[in-house]
Scaffold this motif. Structure first.
Motif, PDB file in Angstrom:
ATOM      1  N   MET A   1      28.693  94.315  -3.679  1.00 10.47           N
ATOM      2  CA  MET A   1      28.021  93.043  -3.496  1.00 10.47           C
ATOM      3  C   MET A   1      26.622  93.172  -4.082  1.00 10.47           C
ATOM      4  O   MET A   1      25.892  94.106  -3.758  1.00 10.47           O
ATOM      5  CB  MET A   1      27.955  92.747  -1.999  1.00 10.47           C
ATOM      6  N   SER A   2      26.273  92.293  -4.927  1.00 14.57           N
ATOM      7  CA  SER A   2      24.943  92.315  -5.520  1.00 14.57           C
ATOM      8  C   SER A   2      24.292  90.955  -5.344  1.00 14.57           C
ATOM      9  O   SER A   2      24.955  89.926  -5.375  1.00 14.57           O
ATOM     10  CB  SER A   2      25.026  92.688  -7.006  1.00 14.57           C
ATOM     11  N   VAL A   3      22.997  91.002  -5.174  1.00 11.12           N
ATOM     12  CA  VAL A   3      22.227  89.771  -4.998  1.00 11.12           C
ATOM     13  C   VAL A   3      21.186  89.730  -6.099  1.00 11.12           C
ATOM     14  O   VAL A   3      20.475  90.706  -6.305  1.00 11.12           O
ATOM     15  CB  VAL A   3      21.537  89.767  -3.611  1.00 11.12           C
ATOM     16  N   LYS A   4      21.107  88.631  -6.790  1.00 14.57           N
ATOM     17  CA  LYS A   4      20.121  88.468  -7.843  1.00 14.57           C
ATOM     18  C   LYS A   4      18.906  87.745  -7.283  1.00 14.57           C
ATOM     19  O   LYS A   4      19.025  86.724  -6.626  1.00 14.57           O
ATOM     20  CB  LYS A   4      20.698  87.685  -9.014  1.00 14.57           C
ATOM     21  N   ILE A   5      17.740  88.325  -7.546  1.00 18.64           N
ATOM     22  CA  ILE A   5      16.493  87.727  -7.086  1.00 18.64           C
ATOM     23  C   ILE A   5      15.863  87.023  -8.277  1.00 18.64           C
ATOM     24  O   ILE A   5      15.639  87.642  -9.321  1.00 18.64           O
ATOM     25  CB  ILE A   5      15.540  88.806  -6.539  1.00 18.64           C
ATOM     26  N   PRO A   6      15.596  85.721  -8.156  1.00 14.08           N
ATOM     27  CA  PRO A   6      14.985  85.006  -9.292  1.00 14.08           C
ATOM     28  C   PRO A   6      13.562  85.482  -9.531  1.00 14.08           C
ATOM     29  O   PRO A   6      12.873  85.910  -8.614  1.00 14.08           O
ATOM     30  CB  PRO A   6      15.019  83.537  -8.847  1.00 14.08           C
ATOM     31  N   SER A   7      13.150  85.434 -10.769  1.00 12.30           N
ATOM     32  CA  SER A   7      11.817  85.905 -11.125  1.00 12.30           C
ATOM     33  C   SER A   7      10.757  84.805 -10.999  1.00 12.30           C
ATOM     34  O   SER A   7       9.574  85.096 -11.005  1.00 12.30           O
ATOM     35  CB  SER A   7      11.821  86.466 -12.544  1.00 12.30           C
ATOM     36  N   SER A   8      11.148  83.561 -10.911  1.00 14.42           N
ATOM     37  CA  SER A   8      10.146  82.497 -10.754  1.00 14.42           C
ATOM     38  C   SER A   8      10.754  81.391  -9.899  1.00 14.42           C
ATOM     39  O   SER A   8      11.974  81.197  -9.865  1.00 14.42           O
ATOM     40  CB  SER A   8       9.723  81.943 -12.116  1.00 14.42           C
ATOM     41  N   PHE A   9       9.874  80.704  -9.217  1.00 15.67           N
ATOM     42  CA  PHE A   9      10.284  79.600  -8.366  1.00 15.67           C
ATOM     43  C   PHE A   9       9.510  78.351  -8.787  1.00 15.67           C
ATOM     44  O   PHE A   9       8.328  78.420  -9.145  1.00 15.67           O
ATOM     45  CB  PHE A   9       9.980  79.911  -6.896  1.00 15.67           C
ATOM     46  N   THR A  10      10.159  77.185  -8.736  1.00 18.03           N
ATOM     47  CA  THR A  10       9.520  75.912  -9.105  1.00 18.03           C
ATOM     48  C   THR A  10       9.614  74.975  -7.900  1.00 18.03           C
ATOM     49  O   THR A  10      10.706  74.782  -7.355  1.00 18.03           O
ATOM     50  CB  THR A  10      10.209  75.273 -10.314  1.00 18.03           C
ATOM     51  N   PHE A  11       8.466  74.482  -7.494  1.00 19.38           N
ATOM     52  CA  PHE A  11       8.423  73.541  -6.383  1.00 19.38           C
ATOM     53  C   PHE A  11       7.945  72.200  -6.925  1.00 19.38           C
ATOM     54  O   PHE A  11       7.065  72.132  -7.772  1.00 19.38           O
ATOM     55  CB  PHE A  11       7.444  74.008  -5.299  1.00 19.38           C
ATOM     56  N   GLY A  12       8.511  71.149  -6.449  1.00 22.07           N
ATOM     57  CA  GLY A  12       8.092  69.811  -6.871  1.00 22.07           C
ATOM     58  C   GLY A  12       7.572  69.019  -5.686  1.00 22.07           C
ATOM     59  O   GLY A  12       8.165  69.043  -4.611  1.00 22.07           O
ATOM     60  N   VAL A  13       6.457  68.352  -5.879  1.00 22.19           N
ATOM     61  CA  VAL A  13       5.876  67.528  -4.826  1.00 22.19           C
ATOM     62  C   VAL A  13       5.591  66.165  -5.460  1.00 22.19           C
ATOM     63  O   VAL A  13       4.944  66.071  -6.491  1.00 22.19           O
ATOM     64  CB  VAL A  13       4.564  68.152  -4.295  1.00 22.19           C
ATOM     65  N   GLY A  14       6.107  65.150  -4.857  1.00 19.43           N
ATOM     66  CA  GLY A  14       5.866  63.798  -5.364  1.00 19.43           C
ATOM     67  C   GLY A  14       4.847  63.079  -4.495  1.00 19.43           C
ATOM     68  O   GLY A  14       4.994  63.022  -3.284  1.00 19.43           O
ATOM     69  N   VAL A  15       3.797  62.554  -5.116  1.00 17.18           N
ATOM     70  CA  VAL A  15       2.743  61.850  -4.378  1.00 17.18           C
ATOM     71  C   VAL A  15       2.568  60.475  -5.053  1.00 17.18           C
ATOM     72  O   VAL A  15       2.377  60.400  -6.260  1.00 17.18           O
ATOM     73  CB  VAL A  15       1.426  62.658  -4.414  1.00 17.18           C
TER      74      VAL A  15
ATOM     75  N   THR B   1       1.679  67.114  -9.620  1.00 18.84           N
ATOM     76  CA  THR B   1       2.893  66.781  -8.873  1.00 18.84           C
ATOM     77  C   THR B   1       3.907  67.923  -8.864  1.00 18.84           C
ATOM     78  O   THR B   1       4.900  67.864  -8.145  1.00 18.84           O
ATOM     79  CB  THR B   1       3.558  65.531  -9.465  1.00 18.84           C
ATOM     80  N   SER B   2       3.699  68.964  -9.633  1.00 15.36           N
ATOM     81  CA  SER B   2       4.615  70.113  -9.596  1.00 15.36           C
ATOM     82  C   SER B   2       3.793  71.403  -9.637  1.00 15.36           C
ATOM     83  O   SER B   2       2.761  71.470 -10.290  1.00 15.36           O
ATOM     84  CB  SER B   2       5.592  70.049 -10.771  1.00 15.36           C
ATOM     85  N   TYR B   3       4.312  72.387  -8.946  1.00 10.30           N
ATOM     86  CA  TYR B   3       3.643  73.683  -8.850  1.00 10.30           C
ATOM     87  C   TYR B   3       4.622  74.784  -9.240  1.00 10.30           C
ATOM     88  O   TYR B   3       5.820  74.667  -9.013  1.00 10.30           O
ATOM     89  CB  TYR B   3       3.138  73.932  -7.420  1.00 10.30           C
ATOM     90  N   ARG B   4       4.098  75.861  -9.800  1.00  9.02           N
ATOM     91  CA  ARG B   4       4.942  76.992 -10.191  1.00  9.02           C
ATOM     92  C   ARG B   4       4.322  78.277  -9.632  1.00  9.02           C
ATOM     93  O   ARG B   4       3.153  78.558  -9.862  1.00  9.02           O
ATOM     94  CB  ARG B   4       5.046  77.076 -11.697  1.00  9.02           C
ATOM     95  N   ILE B   5       5.120  79.057  -8.894  1.00  6.62           N
ATOM     96  CA  ILE B   5       4.672  80.323  -8.314  1.00  6.62           C
ATOM     97  C   ILE B   5       5.550  81.424  -8.899  1.00  6.62           C
ATOM     98  O   ILE B   5       6.781  81.384  -8.785  1.00  6.62           O
ATOM     99  CB  ILE B   5       4.802  80.301  -6.784  1.00  6.62           C
ATOM    100  N   ASP B   6       4.919  82.391  -9.557  1.00  8.34           N
ATOM    101  CA  ASP B   6       5.667  83.513 -10.128  1.00  8.34           C
ATOM    102  C   ASP B   6       5.547  84.726  -9.197  1.00  8.34           C
ATOM    103  O   ASP B   6       4.437  85.167  -8.864  1.00  8.34           O
ATOM    104  CB  ASP B   6       5.125  83.885 -11.512  1.00  8.34           C
ATOM    105  N   ILE B   7       6.679  85.295  -8.788  1.00  8.06           N
ATOM    106  CA  ILE B   7       6.716  86.487  -7.939  1.00  8.06           C
ATOM    107  C   ILE B   7       7.335  87.612  -8.759  1.00  8.06           C
ATOM    108  O   ILE B   7       8.460  87.480  -9.252  1.00  8.06           O
ATOM    109  CB  ILE B   7       7.556  86.241  -6.672  1.00  8.06           C
ATOM    110  N   PRO B   8       6.624  88.715  -8.956  1.00  2.09           N
ATOM    111  CA  PRO B   8       7.196  89.804  -9.761  1.00  2.09           C
ATOM    112  C   PRO B   8       8.363  90.474  -9.018  1.00  2.09           C
ATOM    113  O   PRO B   8       8.379  90.566  -7.792  1.00  2.09           O
ATOM    114  CB  PRO B   8       6.028  90.772  -9.935  1.00  2.09           C
ATOM    115  N   THR B   9       9.334  90.942  -9.791  1.00  2.00           N
ATOM    116  CA  THR B   9      10.513  91.587  -9.196  1.00  2.00           C
ATOM    117  C   THR B   9      10.592  93.070  -9.525  1.00  2.00           C
ATOM    118  O   THR B   9      11.480  93.754  -9.028  1.00  2.00           O
ATOM    119  CB  THR B   9      11.799  90.898  -9.692  1.00  2.00           C
TER     120      THR B   9
END
Length: 125
Positions: A1-15, A29-37
């Motif tokens: 069983m293997s789990v892949k961890i994404p290297s970047s996440f995208t969040f969207g906020v509508g105002v 209206t959109s934010y991007r958070i990069d988490i190193p793996t």
């Protein structure tokens, strides 16, 4: 069983902002958070392990006063071609007594080196 961890996440906020007037306010209206793996752990320096000897001493200050009984059974005899001709059994009880030395009146007193006359023993008890 293997789990892949994404290297970047995208969040969207509508105002939805409705302002009367021209303020030129821009709200993202959109934010991007990069988490190193690719994490790595490394030992930079390893201290030497030193083993020192342990100095342990054990001594017996005095022999405890003990009275020990030892059962005895001896057989002394003569055998001829595997047959017993004569024998004698000696049985009884032996005893070991450890107590401080105090000479009896009939025993000579010990003389210490360098002394000219006998020394009286130290009283015990």
């Amino acid at each position: 069983m293997s789990v892949k961890i994404p290297s970047s996440f995208t969040f969207g906020v509508g105002v939805d902002v409705d302002l009367d007037g021209d303020l030129n306010v821009s709200i993202p209206t959109s934010y991007r958070i990069d988490i190193p793996t690719d994490f790595s752990v490394a030992v930079k320096e390893l201290a030497p392990i030193e083993i020192k000897p342990i100095d342990l001493s054990l001594r017996l200050k005095e022999i405890p006063s003990v009275r020990a009984h030892l059962p005895l059974n001896y057989k002394v005899g003569f055998n001829l071609l595997g047959r017993e001709i004569a024998c004698i059994h000696l049985c009884g009880q032996g005893m070991v007594v450890t107590e401080p030395y105090a000479p009896y009146p009939c025993e000579p007193r010990p003389v210490r080196r360098g002394a000219t006359e006998p020394q009286s023993p130290d009283p015990v008890g």
